[in-house]
Scaffold this motif. Structure first.
Motif, PDB file in Angstrom:
ATOM      1  N   PRO A  90       0.832  -1.207   0.000  1.00  0.00           N
ATOM      2  CA  PRO A  90       0.000   0.000   0.000  1.00  0.00           C
ATOM      3  C   PRO A  90       0.863   1.252   0.000  1.00  0.00           C
ATOM      4  O   PRO A  90       1.855   1.350   0.719  1.00  0.00           O
ATOM      5  CB  PRO A  90      -0.795  -0.120   1.312  1.00  0.00           C
ATOM      6  N   VAL A  91       0.495   2.199  -0.845  1.00  0.00           N
ATOM      7  CA  VAL A  91       1.228   3.460  -0.934  1.00  0.00           C
ATOM      8  C   VAL A  91       0.694   4.405   0.140  1.00  0.00           C
ATOM      9  O   VAL A  91      -0.455   4.850   0.075  1.00  0.00           O
ATOM     10  CB  VAL A  91       1.098   4.095  -2.335  1.00  0.00           C
ATOM     11  N   LYS A  92       1.511   4.666   1.122  1.00  0.00           N
ATOM     12  CA  LYS A  92       1.131   5.555   2.220  1.00  0.00           C
ATOM     13  C   LYS A  92       1.522   6.986   1.861  1.00  0.00           C
ATOM     14  O   LYS A  92       2.615   7.227   1.346  1.00  0.00           O
ATOM     15  CB  LYS A  92       1.835   5.131   3.513  1.00  0.00           C
ATOM     16  N   MET A  93       0.632   7.917   2.146  1.00  0.00           N
ATOM     17  CA  MET A  93       0.916   9.313   1.824  1.00  0.00           C
ATOM     18  C   MET A  93       2.063   9.827   2.689  1.00  0.00           C
ATOM     19  O   MET A  93       2.059   9.660   3.907  1.00  0.00           O
ATOM     20  CB  MET A  93      -0.324  10.170   2.059  1.00  0.00           C
ATOM     21  N   LYS A  94       3.036  10.416   2.038  1.00  0.00           N
ATOM     22  CA  LYS A  94       4.183  11.014   2.715  1.00  0.00           C
ATOM     23  C   LYS A  94       4.285  12.484   2.307  1.00  0.00           C
ATOM     24  O   LYS A  94       3.739  12.907   1.292  1.00  0.00           O
ATOM     25  CB  LYS A  94       5.479  10.295   2.335  1.00  0.00           C
ATOM     26  N   ASP A 106      -1.612   7.185 -11.407  1.00  0.00           N
ATOM     27  CA  ASP A 106      -2.060   8.049 -10.314  1.00  0.00           C
ATOM     28  C   ASP A 106      -0.923   8.978  -9.873  1.00  0.00           C
ATOM     29  O   ASP A 106       0.230   8.557  -9.737  1.00  0.00           O
ATOM     30  CB  ASP A 106      -2.524   7.199  -9.133  1.00  0.00           C
ATOM     31  N   ILE A 107      -1.268  10.245  -9.680  1.00  0.00           N
ATOM     32  CA  ILE A 107      -0.267  11.218  -9.217  1.00  0.00           C
ATOM     33  C   ILE A 107      -0.592  11.731  -7.819  1.00  0.00           C
ATOM     34  O   ILE A 107       0.040  12.662  -7.332  1.00  0.00           O
ATOM     35  CB  ILE A 107      -0.177  12.414 -10.184  1.00  0.00           C
ATOM     36  N   HIS A 108      -1.580  11.109  -7.172  1.00  0.00           N
ATOM     37  CA  HIS A 108      -2.026  11.618  -5.875  1.00  0.00           C
ATOM     38  C   HIS A 108      -0.958  11.476  -4.796  1.00  0.00           C
ATOM     39  O   HIS A 108      -1.050  12.122  -3.750  1.00  0.00           O
ATOM     40  CB  HIS A 108      -3.300  10.903  -5.435  1.00  0.00           C
ATOM     41  N   PHE A 109       0.073  10.665  -5.050  1.00  0.00           N
ATOM     42  CA  PHE A 109       1.099  10.465  -4.028  1.00  0.00           C
ATOM     43  C   PHE A 109       1.886  11.752  -3.752  1.00  0.00           C
ATOM     44  O   PHE A 109       2.481  11.902  -2.688  1.00  0.00           O
ATOM     45  CB  PHE A 109       2.060   9.344  -4.440  1.00  0.00           C
ATOM     46  N   ILE A 110       1.903  12.680  -4.703  1.00  0.00           N
ATOM     47  CA  ILE A 110       2.651  13.924  -4.486  1.00  0.00           C
ATOM     48  C   ILE A 110       1.771  15.034  -3.912  1.00  0.00           C
ATOM     49  O   ILE A 110       2.254  16.145  -3.688  1.00  0.00           O
ATOM     50  CB  ILE A 110       3.312  14.425  -5.787  1.00  0.00           C
ATOM     51  N   HIS A 111       0.505  14.739  -3.665  1.00  0.00           N
ATOM     52  CA  HIS A 111      -0.388  15.753  -3.107  1.00  0.00           C
ATOM     53  C   HIS A 111       0.130  16.204  -1.739  1.00  0.00           C
ATOM     54  O   HIS A 111       0.377  15.405  -0.856  1.00  0.00           O
ATOM     55  CB  HIS A 111      -1.800  15.193  -2.955  1.00  0.00           C
ATOM     56  N   GLY A 112       0.293  17.511  -1.587  1.00  0.00           N
ATOM     57  CA  GLY A 112       0.787  18.063  -0.326  1.00  0.00           C
ATOM     58  C   GLY A 112       2.294  18.082  -0.201  1.00  0.00           C
ATOM     59  O   GLY A 112       2.814  18.451   0.854  1.00  0.00           O
ATOM     60  N   SER A 113       2.997  17.669  -1.251  1.00  0.00           N
ATOM     61  CA  SER A 113       4.458  17.679  -1.190  1.00  0.00           C
ATOM     62  C   SER A 113       4.992  19.104  -1.245  1.00  0.00           C
ATOM     63  O   SER A 113       4.309  20.037  -1.668  1.00  0.00           O
ATOM     64  CB  SER A 113       5.041  16.857  -2.336  1.00  0.00           C
ATOM     65  N   VAL A 114       6.233  19.231  -0.828  1.00  0.00           N
ATOM     66  CA  VAL A 114       6.891  20.543  -0.799  1.00  0.00           C
ATOM     67  C   VAL A 114       8.192  20.426  -1.575  1.00  0.00           C
ATOM     68  O   VAL A 114       8.999  19.526  -1.327  1.00  0.00           O
ATOM     69  CB  VAL A 114       7.173  21.004   0.641  1.00  0.00           C
ATOM     70  N   ARG A 124      -4.061  12.267   4.159  1.00  0.00           N
ATOM     71  CA  ARG A 124      -4.176  11.415   5.353  1.00  0.00           C
ATOM     72  C   ARG A 124      -3.886  12.169   6.635  1.00  0.00           C
ATOM     73  O   ARG A 124      -4.136  11.664   7.729  1.00  0.00           O
ATOM     74  CB  ARG A 124      -3.250  10.202   5.229  1.00  0.00           C
ATOM     75  N   PHE A 125      -3.346  13.395   6.534  1.00  0.00           N
ATOM     76  CA  PHE A 125      -3.083  14.187   7.726  1.00  0.00           C
ATOM     77  C   PHE A 125      -4.246  15.121   8.078  1.00  0.00           C
ATOM     78  O   PHE A 125      -4.162  15.867   9.062  1.00  0.00           O
ATOM     79  CB  PHE A 125      -1.805  15.014   7.548  1.00  0.00           C
ATOM     80  N   ASN A 126      -5.317  15.090   7.263  1.00  0.00           N
ATOM     81  CA  ASN A 126      -6.516  15.896   7.545  1.00  0.00           C
ATOM     82  C   ASN A 126      -6.193  17.379   7.754  1.00  0.00           C
ATOM     83  O   ASN A 126      -6.730  18.042   8.635  1.00  0.00           O
ATOM     84  CB  ASN A 126      -7.259  15.343   8.763  1.00  0.00           C
ATOM     85  N   GLN A 127      -5.283  17.851   6.956  1.00  0.00           N
ATOM     86  CA  GLN A 127      -4.895  19.263   6.940  1.00  0.00           C
ATOM     87  C   GLN A 127      -4.356  19.733   8.297  1.00  0.00           C
ATOM     88  O   GLN A 127      -4.473  20.890   8.678  1.00  0.00           O
ATOM     89  CB  GLN A 127      -6.074  20.147   6.484  1.00  0.00           C
TER      90      GLN A 127
END
Length: 790
Positions: free
Chosen positions: A304-308, A328-336, A445-448
């Protein structure tokens, strides 16, 4: 890209000689299939890449060209690099103020992210167009001015090997190499800020969000290896720990994917199972392509790909090949990520919309330029068309900062890169790193909420960190602070003492001010002792008044009336002396309390000794032929009292002269209190005074005990014996109690001992006589006295 072109034109001569073109016959090498040409009197060469190749190992069974090129993969977003150069040349040619009467052209080659094609492209720009004769040009047009290369620094470095010999200025839009010390590097100009600024920015980002437990993934390229070997140690020195540091293979440039799948699954397993929520991803331009393939492999291993929270360097761009468009590109959502600071160039979007492929035949060659350009470039700033100042440092690196970019993805596989901060190495220290936390979109997954990336939970206030054996220093246990110390912040390495005048609260996470305590008249204990002292003083005064009123009676005159008055006065003063111990100590009371007490008590005890000796002498003088009669009288008793008192006065004088008592604040004896007390100055002299008084009491008790059965008047010796027994008992119990208490209770013990011992003397010696004087006057007669003696 317009900036790059302007750099090549700063010292362009005002006139260029024109000669008739001559045609030469040449042979064709292995062709570079993807190129773009526009003729001009002066030429800017571009060695960049929009396409890379998949290739098999060369087996020498076919022509090397046929084995080398197995398949092509298009990076469509890289086409904007080519169009940017075309747009820049167009803008310059249309502006008569930049190059009047001169046509600018370009010659663009695709290097396929491959060293062989990069070297071939470098040789082609030294040849006549469509010919391959390096270092020989039979056409005087298309004179090379400068070379623009990118976006991969590892590949573009091969350009310097060839073009550095000819001292052509080379503008590279990639991160600089580790050193710029070679002679050919003097002609390299990196359109990328110093990498050290980028790494300091990443470190500040980690420390700002308190991400101390992280992972690192890096591409197997030289720049990333240097980052791991030389930069990560500085991160560790600033409190950053690493759960894992793993390299990923350069998957995107090989068709042997099946050999890399097992290794990729191992890496992605480590990454996703790690407790670190923040991962630094370091690589070059096409590194994102490799990361996406790596995550794609995880699907085959049911990982499973966990959001980092991915932190990516400015080199990394969102590159992808056509087959990846549906991934899917959602893995980079919230990246800096970091990005070189930039602004939109006016007119570029309109230029893109107006592109017409049929007009590309009108493009011309790049024009040549030969000047001592590198020195000027590194010392002369200028403004580009976006209004930004462009300048280089002494190493040929762009003087600029980095934008902090937040990646936001959407369900339709699109994404947005939003600027949320900036790293500006040229700003004042307080403005070097700026970030807007509220503008950041975190992984879902961090709920903002602000993500945490630590090895274990923080140690709360009142706890301190202790190292876990065999673990990195970021992993630790939490232990409560010992008594007397606090920890007022999270994750403190050790607990600390409160400052002077403060003490820990019950939770040991805050310091409270200590209250100054002393035996005061506001305390119930102080009030009780003061009332007792005042009452005993009043009783003593009444006894003294009674004796003075009946001074002529036999019971008063018996056993030396003057000694009785002296003893009563000393007892009165001893009761009043107790008031020196109540209240906040000051310089006067500290000087007087112990010395006055010692002298007064010495007078009282010496009076008791004199009384006892008087009884003994009186008994011995009644015997026939006794010579003791001459010792009878006031001189003996006066000499005893004066000599004993003088010794005590001498001791007190020496004490006050050498080390006098003084007031002080004791901040260490009690946890929550500061004790206002008298420092005795010299403990030796203090115990000498008490010791001499004890010596007098012991002698007086011994003499009285031995004379207790003598037939004295009104049983004087028995009263003295009992009173001195009580006196000695009080002061023997005083010492252990005094030494075991602190603060106001220690003072109270001494006051109680003074009052109890003085009251014992008063009661045992004078109350029986007062009883006879006031209630049994029939016994207060001379006949009764003679009868008792006989």
């Amino acid at each position: 890209m317009l900036t790059f072109v302007v750099l090549g034109l700063l010292f362009l001569p005002q006139t260029v000689s024109r000669i008739s073109a001559v045609k030469c016959a040449t042979s064709e090498p292995i062709p570079i299939l993807h190129k773009y040409f526009q003729s001009g009197e002066l030429t800017i060469a571009g060695i960049i890449s929009q396409i890379y190749i998949l290739y098999d190992p060369i087996t020498f069974e076919r022509h090397p060209y046929q084995e080398l090129i197995d398949d092509f993969m298009l990076l469509s977003q890289n086409y904007q690099h080519i169009l940017a150069l075309v747009f820049a040349v167009k803008e310059i040619n249309e502006n008569p103020q930049i190059l009047p009467n001169i046509t600018l052209g370009f010659d663009i080659y695709n290097h396929y992210f491959n060293p062989q094609f990069t070297s071939e492209a470098a040789l082609k720009v030294l040849s006549t167009h469509d010919k391959f004769i390096p270092n020989y040009k039979c056409d005087v047009e298309n004179n090379l001015v400068t070379v623009i290369g990118g976006p991969n620094s590892n590949i573009i470095g091969h350009i310097a090997t060839i073009l550095g010999i000819y001292k052509f200025p080379q503008l590279i839009y990639a991160s600089a190499s580790e050193t710029n010390n070679n002679a050919e590097d003097a002609f390299f100009h990196w359109m990328f800020p110093n990498g050290a600024h980028q790494y300091r920015g990443i470190l500040q980002l980690l420390l700002h969000f308190r991400w101390t437990w992280i992972g690192v993934l890096y591409l197997d390229v030289d720049s990333s290896k240097i980052f791991v070997q030389k930069v990560l140690s500085t991160f560790a020195n600033n409190g950053i720990c690493f759960d894992f540091i793993k390299t990923i293979p350069d998957i995107g440039f090989s068709n042997q994917l099946h050999e890399m799948a097992e290794r990729a699954c191992e890496i992605i397993n480590i990454t996703m199972e790690s407790t670190a929520n923040t991962v630094i991803f370091h690589g070059d331009f096409q590194a994102m392509l490799n990361l996406r393939i790596l995550l794609r492999f995880s699907q085959f291993g049911d990982v499973p790909v966990k959001m980092k929270v991915w932190i990516m360097t400015a080199d990394v761009d969102f590159t992808s090949i056509p087959v990846q468009r549906s991934w899917d590109i959602h893995f980079i959502h919230g990246s800096v990520t970091l990005a070189v600071s930039s602004k939109e160039v006016a007119g570029f979007q309109e230029f893109l919309q107006m592109r017409n492929p049929t007009l590309e035949k009108e493009d011309g060659f790049l024009w040549d330029f030969w000047q001592k350009l590198p020195h000027f470039l590194r010392n002369t700033p200028f403004n580009n068309s976006a209004g930004d100042e462009v300048s280089f440092d002494l190493n040929g690196e762009l003087v600029a900062g980095f934008d902090i970019i937040n990646w936001v993805t959407f369900t339709n596989q699109s994404f947005l890169r939003a600027k949320v901060g900036r790293i500006d190495p040229q700003a004042h220290s307080e403005n070097v790193f700026t970030i807007s936390e509220d503008a950041i979109i975190w992984p879902s997954r961090f709920n903002q909420t602000h993500p945490l990336s630590v090895c274990n939970d923080n140690c709360l206030p009142s706890y301190h960190k202790t190292k876990k054996e065999g673990k990195p220093f970021c992993c630790y246990d939490c232990h409560p602070c010992p008594e007397g110390k606090i920890a007022n912040q999270k994750d403190m390495d050790s607990c600390f003492q409160c400052p002077e005048g403060h003490y820990p609260n019950i939770n040991r996470d805050f310091c409270l001010p200590k209250t100054i305590t002393f035996l005061s008249y506001e305390d119930s204990l102080g009030i009780g002792l003061a009332i007792a002292a005042l009452s005993l003083s009043f009783i003593t005064a009444l006894v003294l008044g009674t004796f003075m009123t009946h001074h002529g009676t036999p019971i008063v005159k018996a056993n030396n009336r003057s000694l009785s008055y002296t003893l009563l006065v000393s007892l009165l003063l001893s009761f009043l002396c107790a008031f020196l111990f109540v209240g906040r100590p000051n310089a006067v009371t500290c000087l007087l309390r112990q010395t006055a007490f010692g002298i007064i008590f010495s007078v009282a005890v010496s009076c008791m000794l004199a009384k006892t000796i008087t009884v003994i002498l009186a008994f011995m003088a009644t015997k026939p032929g006794s010579k003791m009669r001459k010792w009878m009288g006031w001189k003996v008793t006066a000499s005893i009292v004066l000599s004993c008192s003088l010794i005590q006065v001498t001791l007190c004088t020496i004490w006050l002269a050498t080390s006098p008592p003084f007031p002080e604040l004791d901040m260490h004896s009690a946890i929550s209190e500061t004790i206002a007390q008298c420092n005795e100055g010299s403990d030796v002299m203090f115990y000498c005074v008490l010791g001499f008084m004890g010596f007098l009491a012991t002698v007086s008790f011994t003499v009285a005990f031995l004379a207790r059965k003598l037939p004295d008047t009104f049983q004087e010796t028995k009263s003295i014996t009992f009173s001195m027994l009580l006196f000695c008992s009080v002061w023997l119990s005083f010492f252990p109690t005094y030494l075991s208490t602190k603060g106001k209770y220690m003072v109270a013990v001494e006051i109680f001992s003074i009052l109890a011992s003085s009251a014992g003397l008063l009661g045992c010696v004078f109350f029986p006589k007062c009883y006879i004087i006031l209630l049994r006057s029939d016994l207060n007669k001379k006949t009764h006295l003679i009868k008792r003696i006989c």
